[in-house]
Design a protein around this motif. Structure first.
Motif, PDB file in Angstrom:
ATOM      1  N   GLY A   7       0.800  -1.218   0.000  1.00  0.00           N
ATOM      2  CA  GLY A   7       0.000   0.000   0.000  1.00  0.00           C
ATOM      3  C   GLY A   7       0.832   1.266   0.000  1.00  0.00           C
ATOM      4  O   GLY A   7       0.294   2.365  -0.145  1.00  0.00           O
ATOM      5  N   LYS A   8       2.163   1.146   0.147  1.00  0.00           N
ATOM      6  CA  LYS A   8       3.054   2.305   0.154  1.00  0.00           C
ATOM      7  C   LYS A   8       3.809   2.393  -1.164  1.00  0.00           C
ATOM      8  O   LYS A   8       3.895   1.422  -1.919  1.00  0.00           O
ATOM      9  N   LYS A   9       4.386   3.573  -1.434  1.00  0.00           N
ATOM     10  CA  LYS A   9       5.184   3.769  -2.641  1.00  0.00           C
ATOM     11  C   LYS A   9       6.549   4.342  -2.274  1.00  0.00           C
ATOM     12  O   LYS A   9       6.660   5.175  -1.376  1.00  0.00           O
ATOM     13  N   ILE A  10       7.574   3.890  -2.984  1.00  0.00           N
ATOM     14  CA  ILE A  10       8.930   4.370  -2.722  1.00  0.00           C
ATOM     15  C   ILE A  10       9.044   5.839  -3.101  1.00  0.00           C
ATOM     16  O   ILE A  10       8.671   6.251  -4.192  1.00  0.00           O
ATOM     17  N   SER A  11       9.598   6.623  -2.171  1.00  0.00           N
ATOM     18  CA  SER A  11       9.773   8.061  -2.421  1.00  0.00           C
ATOM     19  C   SER A  11      11.231   8.429  -2.674  1.00  0.00           C
ATOM     20  O   SER A  11      11.518   9.408  -3.375  1.00  0.00           O
ATOM     21  N   SER A  12      12.165   7.652  -2.116  1.00  0.00           N
ATOM     22  CA  SER A  12      13.583   7.924  -2.331  1.00  0.00           C
ATOM     23  C   SER A  12      14.387   6.658  -2.043  1.00  0.00           C
ATOM     24  O   SER A  12      13.915   5.749  -1.353  1.00  0.00           O
ATOM     25  N   THR A  13      15.626   6.611  -2.580  1.00  0.00           N
ATOM     26  CA  THR A  13      16.475   5.444  -2.397  1.00  0.00           C
ATOM     27  C   THR A  13      17.932   5.847  -2.240  1.00  0.00           C
ATOM     28  O   THR A  13      18.331   6.946  -2.624  1.00  0.00           O
ATOM     29  N   SER A  14      18.712   4.938  -1.688  1.00  0.00           N
ATOM     30  CA  SER A  14      20.170   5.054  -1.671  1.00  0.00           C
ATOM     31  C   SER A  14      20.688   3.683  -2.087  1.00  0.00           C
ATOM     32  O   SER A  14      20.772   2.757  -1.274  1.00  0.00           O
ATOM     33  N   LEU A  15      21.012   3.544  -3.388  1.00  0.00           N
ATOM     34  CA  LEU A  15      21.297   2.244  -3.980  1.00  0.00           C
ATOM     35  C   LEU A  15      22.479   2.337  -4.948  1.00  0.00           C
ATOM     36  O   LEU A  15      22.870   3.434  -5.360  1.00  0.00           O
ATOM     37  N   PRO A  16      23.049   1.186  -5.328  1.00  0.00           N
ATOM     38  CA  PRO A  16      24.159   1.207  -6.285  1.00  0.00           C
ATOM     39  C   PRO A  16      23.705   1.695  -7.657  1.00  0.00           C
ATOM     40  O   PRO A  16      22.521   1.615  -7.999  1.00  0.00           O
ATOM     41  N   THR A  17      24.653   2.188  -8.428  1.00  0.00           N
ATOM     42  CA  THR A  17      24.367   2.592  -9.802  1.00  0.00           C
ATOM     43  C   THR A  17      23.819   1.408 -10.580  1.00  0.00           C
ATOM     44  O   THR A  17      24.313   0.292 -10.464  1.00  0.00           O
ATOM     45  N   GLY A  18      22.771   1.653 -11.352  1.00  0.00           N
ATOM     46  CA  GLY A  18      22.183   0.586 -12.151  1.00  0.00           C
ATOM     47  C   GLY A  18      20.998  -0.091 -11.499  1.00  0.00           C
ATOM     48  O   GLY A  18      20.379  -0.974 -12.109  1.00  0.00           O
ATOM     49  N   ALA A  19      20.677   0.304 -10.273  1.00  0.00           N
ATOM     50  CA  ALA A  19      19.527  -0.294  -9.587  1.00  0.00           C
ATOM     51  C   ALA A  19      18.245   0.042 -10.336  1.00  0.00           C
ATOM     52  O   ALA A  19      18.110   1.109 -10.941  1.00  0.00           O
ATOM     53  N   LYS A  20      17.289  -0.880 -10.288  1.00  0.00           N
ATOM     54  CA  LYS A  20      15.998  -0.676 -10.933  1.00  0.00           C
ATOM     55  C   LYS A  20      14.942  -0.435  -9.855  1.00  0.00           C
ATOM     56  O   LYS A  20      14.856  -1.197  -8.886  1.00  0.00           O
ATOM     57  N   VAL A  21      14.164   0.612 -10.037  1.00  0.00           N
ATOM     58  CA  VAL A  21      13.177   0.990  -9.024  1.00  0.00           C
ATOM     59  C   VAL A  21      11.794   1.108  -9.652  1.00  0.00           C
ATOM     60  O   VAL A  21      11.602   1.824 -10.645  1.00  0.00           O
ATOM     61  N   THR A  22      10.833   0.376  -9.076  1.00  0.00           N
ATOM     62  CA  THR A  22       9.437   0.515  -9.463  1.00  0.00           C
ATOM     63  C   THR A  22       8.738   1.291  -8.355  1.00  0.00           C
ATOM     64  O   THR A  22       9.380   1.829  -7.454  1.00  0.00           O
ATOM     65  N   SER A  23       7.432   1.352  -8.391  1.00  0.00           N
ATOM     66  CA  SER A  23       6.713   2.118  -7.375  1.00  0.00           C
ATOM     67  C   SER A  23       6.876   1.538  -5.978  1.00  0.00           C
ATOM     68  O   SER A  23       6.857   2.269  -4.987  1.00  0.00           O
ATOM     69  N   SER A  24       7.102   0.213  -5.876  1.00  0.00           N
ATOM     70  CA  SER A  24       7.160  -0.406  -4.554  1.00  0.00           C
ATOM     71  C   SER A  24       8.418  -1.228  -4.275  1.00  0.00           C
ATOM     72  O   SER A  24       8.657  -1.630  -3.137  1.00  0.00           O
ATOM     73  N   THR A  25       9.249  -1.506  -5.312  1.00  0.00           N
ATOM     74  CA  THR A  25      10.402  -2.391  -5.134  1.00  0.00           C
ATOM     75  C   THR A  25      11.646  -1.844  -5.817  1.00  0.00           C
ATOM     76  O   THR A  25      11.583  -1.343  -6.941  1.00  0.00           O
ATOM     77  N   ALA A  26      12.774  -1.949  -5.131  1.00  0.00           N
ATOM     78  CA  ALA A  26      14.071  -1.579  -5.694  1.00  0.00           C
ATOM     79  C   ALA A  26      14.917  -2.844  -5.804  1.00  0.00           C
ATOM     80  O   ALA A  26      14.992  -3.629  -4.857  1.00  0.00           O
ATOM     81  N   THR A  27      15.550  -3.054  -6.958  1.00  0.00           N
ATOM     82  CA  THR A  27      16.341  -4.261  -7.200  1.00  0.00           C
ATOM     83  C   THR A  27      17.730  -3.892  -7.704  1.00  0.00           C
ATOM     84  O   THR A  27      17.871  -3.010  -8.554  1.00  0.00           O
ATOM     85  N   PHE A  28      18.744  -4.556  -7.159  1.00  0.00           N
ATOM     86  CA  PHE A  28      20.108  -4.318  -7.611  1.00  0.00           C
ATOM     87  C   PHE A  28      20.929  -5.594  -7.431  1.00  0.00           C
ATOM     88  O   PHE A  28      20.548  -6.503  -6.680  1.00  0.00           O
ATOM     89  N   ASP A  29      22.062  -5.657  -8.128  1.00  0.00           N
ATOM     90  CA  ASP A  29      22.954  -6.812  -8.048  1.00  0.00           C
ATOM     91  C   ASP A  29      24.168  -6.468  -7.191  1.00  0.00           C
ATOM     92  O   ASP A  29      24.800  -5.419  -7.379  1.00  0.00           O
ATOM     93  N   LEU A  30      24.482  -7.367  -6.277  1.00  0.00           N
ATOM     94  CA  LEU A  30      25.656  -7.218  -5.417  1.00  0.00           C
ATOM     95  C   LEU A  30      26.654  -8.294  -5.818  1.00  0.00           C
ATOM     96  O   LEU A  30      26.452  -9.473  -5.525  1.00  0.00           O
ATOM     97  N   PRO A  31      27.745  -7.934  -6.514  1.00  0.00           N
ATOM     98  CA  PRO A  31      28.738  -8.937  -6.905  1.00  0.00           C
ATOM     99  C   PRO A  31      29.292  -9.664  -5.682  1.00  0.00           C
ATOM    100  O   PRO A  31      29.592  -9.029  -4.666  1.00  0.00           O
ATOM    101  N   LEU A  32      29.416 -10.980  -5.782  1.00  0.00           N
ATOM    102  CA  LEU A  32      29.892 -11.754  -4.650  1.00  0.00           C
ATOM    103  C   LEU A  32      31.292 -11.330  -4.232  1.00  0.00           C
ATOM    104  O   LEU A  32      31.601 -11.270  -3.043  1.00  0.00           O
TER     105      LEU A  32
END
Length: 245
Positions: free
Chosen positions: A204-229
């Motif tokens: 029911g909430k929406k993302i208003s701001s993020t602090s994520l690695p370059t290249g992260a993908k952000v939708t209204s409710s989810t942020a996704t990024f890859d963390l190299p092992l």
């Protein structure tokens, strides 16, 4: 291990398995309106490292491993580690001999009562009324590793990951070290492996701001990024990732 330390050890145990097996994994964390979180984790081991780890398992177990259909992941043992912990609704399955799926929930920080090495779950995953932070640091990893069982600690010692040993080494230097000991194929699998992380706000909430690695993908409710092992294994400072709503 004392039961009061089980809850964080259980999650860290999965991190260790991921780290030393060269898995590419997925970690999903969804914040909840009560400031708790739901966690889902899945991992699948690379073929070359799967074979190598089986051999290492044999050495660690005193030659008891005989190959065949032996699972690298013991779903029953991993689930047992959550007994008497802050985690609820724990589900652990191993669909194949070299894969693992896990889901669980954690309460708000104010309701967490268990710790390992002075570290609580909220020191790694912390939710407030409008923000969720995922954080890793060499200090927390090293404190947690000190409480690992002997067999699991043996895997860490074999792979000599700087984030756990405290030694300063960048990814390229670490790759060269692994290649010199275990060969180029193992080093290559570790280099290409990554953890795909998804952070979601409460329903029911929406993302208003993020602090994520370059290249992260952000939708209204989810942020996704890859963390190299390799980045995780050679961590030299605190890494924080967050979403706000």
């Amino acid at each position: 291990m004392k039961s009061k330390g089980k809850f964080l050890y259980s999650v860290f145990y999965l991190m260790v398995l991921l780290a030393v097996t060269g898995c590419s994994g997925k970690l999903s964390v969804q914040a909840k309106s009560d400031q708790g979180a739901d966690i889902q984790f899945s991992a699948s081991v690379g073929k070359v490292i799967s074979s190598t780890l089986a051999s290492l398992s044999s050495s660690i177990a005193g030659g008891k491993y005989s190959g065949g259909s032996q699972n690298l992941f013991s779903a029953s043992e991993i689930k047992k580690a959550f007994n008497g912990s802050d985690f609820t609704n724990v589900s652990v399955t191993s669909p194949s001999s070299d894969s693992l799926d896990l889901s669980a929930s954690i309460p708000a920080a104010s309701k967490q009562t268990h710790a390992t090495g002075g570290i609580r779950a909220s020191d790694i995953v912390n939710c407030t009324s409008n923000k969720m932070v995922l954080q890793f640091s060499p200090t927390s990893l090293q404190k947690l590793s000190a409480d690992l069982p002997k067999d699991t600690k043996a895997y860490l010692d074999m792979f000599m990951a700087p984030a756990f040993t405290g030694e300063k080494m960048d990814a390229s230097e670490y790759k060269m070290l692994i290649a010199s000991i275990y060969g180029d194929q193992i080093a290559a699998e570790l280099e290409k492996a990554q953890i795909t992380v998804s952070l979601s706000c409460p329903k029911g909430k929406k993302i208003s701001s993020t602090s994520l690695p370059t290249g992260a993908k952000v939708t209204s409710s989810t942020a996704t990024f890859d963390l190299p092992l390799m980045e995780f294994l050679t961590l030299s400072g605190t890494k924080s990732y967050s979403i706000s709503w």
